[in-house]
Design an enzyme around this catalytic site. Structure first.
Site, short mmCIF file in Angstrom:
data_model
loop_
_atom_site.label_atom_id
_atom_site.label_comp_id
_atom_site.label_asym_id
_atom_site.label_seq_id
_atom_site.Cartn_x
_atom_site.Cartn_y
_atom_site.Cartn_z
CG HIS A 269 39.54 44.36 35.57
ND1 HIS A 269 39.68 44.98 34.35
CD2 HIS A 269 40.56 44.85 36.34
CE1 HIS A 269 40.73 45.79 34.37
NE2 HIS A 269 41.29 45.72 35.58
CD GLU A 270 41.00 44.40 40.23
OE1 GLU A 270 42.18 44.02 40.19
OE2 GLU A 270 40.66 45.57 39.94
CG HIS B 288 44.91 42.58 37.06
ND1 HIS B 288 45.46 42.89 35.84
CD2 HIS B 288 44.10 43.64 37.39
CE1 HIS B 288 45.03 44.08 35.45
NE2 HIS B 288 44.20 44.54 36.37
#
Length: 332
Positions: free
Chosen positions: A247-248, A251
């Site tokens: 997820h990170e 980003h």
């Protein structure tokens, strides 16, 4: 920026049904308390009908966290004006690429590649209980990342691992002096290299990241920070299969949350992720919070569902990652 105590006070002041501008017939609307918080946070009162678009993810997440939901991601998302600027820069870069006659020149566009990873283990002493991750866990995390991104053309190669015992950095959170000191001391490589930090961050967070567009003005801050116990086999169930990192890194590659902007506006700026009114938790099959077609993308890596529920990026997200990497990271 208001803190969570102010948000709770606002919610109690307004109550659950005290917001006249909400349309209760629309599944995409905020509930009364969320709407009240949103309106107080909004600095553009002429656009209150688009309050969901105007409220920042981080503030709404803090509000949800104060009422028993996990913050999960501490990444600071750009506001609407900055998101529009980023979108225009991506489009301009793509235009330059189409006009460029020289391969690799001007607006060069890449659609995959191998990203070097510098892994920084921040611990509070020896042993995994103090965040001192064994090599096997780091290998497992790299395998999770590569499996998640396999369909995008991007892969990750572990370049080095360093270990630092520092009680202050061990609990560093976004925007603190501890974060700045940690990254200034340890960051390696350039814009195209991923610096991956693990620690025992506070504030109920699982991780945070910087966006590609942040690199030019804050190169030392670039990278992702992940809660050490969210790595594969860790203790942060149901977020302990390694997909907090997925997820990170999403980003870091230029993706927003799937619930960015809620049901209105441009959402996450990806056309093939169905709009979503708010973060999804657990694995709520068939959840549909917006009137637009399509169920909420609960299996997408950029939502907030359990690691076991997450399994995919869309083709549109793949394209956006390519575009953001090409514009802000490739050759920088």
């Amino acid at each position: 920026m208001r803190n969570w105590r102010e948000l709770v006070a606002v919610s109690l002041m307004f109550g659950a049904a005290a917001v006249g501008c909400a349309n209760d017939d629309s599944p995409g609307d905020l509930d009364g308390r969320e709407r009240a918080v949103c309106e107080v946070l909004t600095n553009e009162p002429s656009e209150l009908d688009d309050c969901r678009d105007l409220a920042s993810d981080e503030e709404l997440e803090r509000y949800l966290a104060a009422h028993g939901k996990s913050n999960k991601c501490g990444t600071s998302h750009p506001d609407i004006a900055m998101r529009e600027l980023i979108d225009s820069e991506l489009a301009e870069h793509a235009k330059l690429e189409r006009q460029s006659a020289a391969p690799g020149g001007g607006g060069a566009q890449v659609s995959g590649g191998v990203i070097d990873v510098y892994f920084h283990v921040i611990n509070n002493g020896t042993g995994i209980e103090n965040g001192d991750l064994p090599a096997a866990v780091i290998t497992d995390q790299m395998n999770v990342l590569n499996a998640a991104y396999a369909g995008t053309g991007w892969s990750f190669a572990l370049r080095s691992v360093d270990r630092t015992t520092n009680a202050t950095w061990y609990t560093a959170t976004p925007g603190t002096a501890a974060e700045t000191a940690m990254k200034t001391a340890l960051r390696q490589g350039g814009a195209a290299d991923l610096n991956f930090y693990t620690n025992n961050m506070g504030d109920g967070l699982l991780g945070w990241a910087t966006f590609p567009s942040d690199y030019a003005r804050r190169p030392k801050q670039d990278g992702v920070v992940v809660l050490f116990s969210s790595l594969p086999g860790g203790s942060s169930s149901p977020y302990n299969l390694g997909d907090t990192a997925t997820h990170e890194v999403g980003h870091w590659m230029g993706l927003y949350h799937t619930f960015q902007g809620g049901c209105k506006g441009k959402g996450d700026y990806v056309s093939d992720t169905a709009p979503e009114a708010s973060p999804a938790f657990g694995c709520p099959q068939g959840r549909n919070t917006c009137s637009a077609p399509g169920d909420d993308p609960i299996t997408n890596f950029m939502d907030y569902t359990d690691d076991s529920c997450m399994s995919s990026f869309t083709a549109g997200q793949d394209t956006r990652m390519d575009s953001a990497f090409s514009t802000y990271r490739f050759g920088k």
